[in-house]
Design a protein around this motif. Structure first.
Motif, short mmCIF file in Angstrom:
data_model
loop_
_atom_site.label_atom_id
_atom_site.label_comp_id
_atom_site.label_asym_id
_atom_site.label_seq_id
_atom_site.Cartn_x
_atom_site.Cartn_y
_atom_site.Cartn_z
N SER A 51 43.49 -22.08 -0.77
CA SER A 51 44.23 -24.10 -1.63
C SER A 51 43.77 -23.70 -3.42
CB SER A 51 42.81 -25.17 -0.81
OG SER A 51 41.80 -24.30 -1.66
N HIS A 52 44.45 -24.55 -3.51
CA HIS A 52 44.19 -24.52 -4.94
C HIS A 52 42.83 -24.76 -5.80
CE1 HIS A 52 49.01 -24.82 -5.83
NE2 HIS A 52 48.59 -23.92 -5.23
N ALA A 53 42.42 -25.53 -4.89
CA ALA A 53 40.85 -26.54 -5.06
C ALA A 53 40.13 -24.81 -4.97
CB ALA A 53 40.84 -26.65 -4.20
N CYS A 54 40.21 -23.41 -4.25
CA CYS A 54 39.44 -22.38 -4.46
C CYS A 54 39.98 -21.14 -6.17
CB CYS A 54 40.05 -21.65 -3.16
SG CYS A 54 39.70 -19.91 -3.03
N LEU A 55 41.12 -21.19 -6.26
CA LEU A 55 41.72 -20.98 -6.82
C LEU A 55 41.40 -21.55 -8.23
CD1 LEU A 55 44.74 -20.04 -5.40
CD2 LEU A 55 42.79 -18.35 -5.72
N ASP A 56 40.95 -22.65 -8.22
CA ASP A 56 40.18 -23.09 -9.73
C ASP A 56 39.35 -22.75 -9.54
OD1 ASP A 56 42.75 -24.69 -10.07
OD2 ASP A 56 42.22 -26.34 -9.17
N LEU A 57 38.25 -22.73 -8.79
CA LEU A 57 36.63 -21.96 -8.78
C LEU A 57 36.97 -20.93 -9.30
CD1 LEU A 57 35.66 -24.03 -6.41
CD2 LEU A 57 34.63 -25.36 -7.84
N ILE A 58 37.39 -20.25 -8.97
CA ILE A 58 36.88 -18.87 -9.30
C ILE A 58 37.74 -18.19 -9.93
CG2 ILE A 58 38.16 -16.85 -8.53
CD1 ILE A 58 38.30 -17.43 -5.39
N SER A 59 38.87 -18.87 -10.74
CA SER A 59 39.59 -19.57 -12.09
C SER A 59 38.33 -19.12 -13.17
CB SER A 59 40.85 -20.04 -12.50
OG SER A 59 41.91 -19.81 -12.21
N ALA A 60 37.33 -20.46 -13.00
CA ALA A 60 36.40 -20.98 -13.34
C ALA A 60 35.08 -19.99 -13.66
CB ALA A 60 35.93 -22.80 -13.33
N GLU A 61 35.40 -19.02 -12.18
CA GLU A 61 34.14 -18.78 -12.83
C GLU A 61 34.30 -17.20 -13.68
OE1 GLU A 61 29.75 -17.68 -10.87
OE2 GLU A 61 31.18 -20.27 -11.54
N VAL A 62 36.19 -16.56 -13.49
CA VAL A 62 36.44 -15.71 -14.02
C VAL A 62 35.40 -16.07 -15.44
CG1 VAL A 62 37.84 -14.50 -14.82
CG2 VAL A 62 38.12 -14.88 -12.67
N ASN A 63 36.11 -17.22 -15.98
CA ASN A 63 36.08 -17.19 -17.09
C ASN A 63 33.95 -17.31 -17.73
OD1 ASN A 63 38.12 -18.23 -17.98
ND2 ASN A 63 38.51 -19.84 -17.93
N GLU A 64 33.80 -17.33 -16.25
CA GLU A 64 32.10 -17.34 -17.07
C GLU A 64 31.54 -16.36 -16.77
OE1 GLU A 64 28.37 -19.01 -16.89
OE2 GLU A 64 30.41 -20.11 -17.13
N ILE A 65 32.28 -14.66 -16.13
CA ILE A 65 31.91 -13.51 -17.04
C ILE A 65 31.65 -13.42 -18.66
CG2 ILE A 65 32.78 -11.11 -17.09
CD1 ILE A 65 33.70 -12.13 -14.22
N GLU A 66 32.69 -13.30 -19.06
CA GLU A 66 32.66 -13.60 -20.19
C GLU A 66 31.74 -14.35 -20.94
OE1 GLU A 66 33.80 -11.48 -24.08
OE2 GLU A 66 34.29 -11.22 -22.06
N ASN A 67 31.04 -15.54 -20.95
CA ASN A 67 30.21 -16.60 -20.97
C ASN A 67 28.95 -15.72 -20.86
OD1 ASN A 67 31.92 -18.33 -22.42
ND2 ASN A 67 31.64 -19.41 -20.39
#
Length: 336
Positions: free
Chosen positions: A234-250
């Protein structure tokens, strides 16, 4: 006659009615019957792994009996309403009450045991001496000691919850049904077709949301790391993973540590598990995604009327035959 509504959540994060059950009483045996019928109807599908409810002991015991392997959580909204009812009168001003609520929110959202202990002591230390023992005894004995693992983030996020922390979805569906019913003076032969219609309308909406995830690619999802996932989760799943990818840099910038919350609570790769894929330009395998997020169809879903349940065995003996006949005409034979 009480109506039990059981609400589920799709991989696209849409609410749907799993079952409705008419019961003669709101006792453990009544709830157990409804849940057993639900479990029977889900034999070929996926049984619930997360159940959110209020602190209704009869319902809690029934859920533990029928779905012992599911994770049982308590609704944060209902907890707040109970605290409001029990504690509000102890505060002289609205400002002091709001400060208490702020600290309580921080407490239940604590990400570590250190945070939890800090906000617990903050609550205790800021209460007036006359009310400290009374309020803290209530919080401890009724909520924190027996159930904190069911609603405080530090403990609850160590288990699957798919970010479902309240029964607001159920409250919303119940309000919708009441809106269509108008008043309480209705008979079974009127309410069943109405529920059936509402469910069918919802199924149409759900199919639409699923089709979007199966056929469209949104901008943030158009990355090589998602090549094996697009249109399969689902898109909801990809949204969560996308946010977590950004968290790597943070985390790198703050020299922080991954708490693995997304992995333990949602069954998705967290920052520390995603980093090798982002660093090496690898694609995330589909099998790394929890099956919940991969459900993009309505296969094995029963017809709406087939999950409308009505308990007859708890009725007075003289009423059982007439109830059974009425039910047979509306929803088919009852095997209960």
């Amino acid at each position: 006659m009480p109506l039990v509504q059981i609400i589920g959540v799709t991989s696209t994060l849409m609410s749907f009615c799993m079952a409705h059950g008419f019961v003669s009483n709101e006792k453990q045996e009544n709830f157990t019957w409804v849940l057993q019928k639900l479990k029977h109807s889900l034999d070929s599908v996926m049984e619930p792994r997360v159940i959110v409810m209020d602190r209704n002991r009869a319902l809690m015991n029934a859920c533990a009996t029928v779905f012992p392997r599911a994770r049982h959580s308590l609704c944060r909204w209902h907890i707040q309403q109970n605290i409001l009812k029990h504690c509000l009168q102890s505060f002289k001003t609205e400002e002091s009450w709001e400060r208490f609520l702020y600290k309580r929110r921080k407490l239940i959202n604590s990400m570590t045991d250190l945070d939890y202990n800090y906000w617990y002591e903050r609550i205790r230390s800021k209460l007036t001496s006359k009310k400290t023992d009374e309020i803290m005894d209530y919080l401890d004995s009724i909520w924190l000691q027996p159930y904190r693992d069911r609603f405080v983030s530090f403990w609850s996020d160590q288990h699957l919850n798919f970010s479902q922390r309240t029964t607001n979805r159920a409250e919303g569906q119940h309000a919708l049904l009441k809106q269509h019913l108008g008043d309480s003076n209705y008979t079974l032969d009127k309410v069943v077709p109405l529920i059936d219609k509402l469910i069918r309308n919802k199924v149409t909406e759900i199919k639409g949301s699923i089709e979007i995830s199966r056929s469209r690619t949104l901008g943030p999802h158009n990355k090589p790391i998602f090549n094996l996932l697009r249109k399969k989760v689902s898109h909801a799943c990809l949204d969560l993973i996308s946010a977590e990818v950004n968290e790597i840099e943070n985390l790198k910038l703050s020299n922080g540590t991954c708490a693995c919350r997304l992995y333990t609570s949602c069954g998705l790769l967290c920052a520390c598990r995603l980093e090798p894929y982002t660093t090496n330009g690898q694609m995330i395998p589909l099998e790394m995604i929890d099956p919940f997020w991969r459900k993009l169809n309505l296969d094995s879903i029963l017809k709406p009327s087939e999950v409308l349940l009505k308990k007859t065995e708890c009725q007075p003996k003289e009423n059982r035959s007439s109830l059974a006949r009425e039910e047979d005409e509306v929803v088919g034979p009852c095997d209960g």
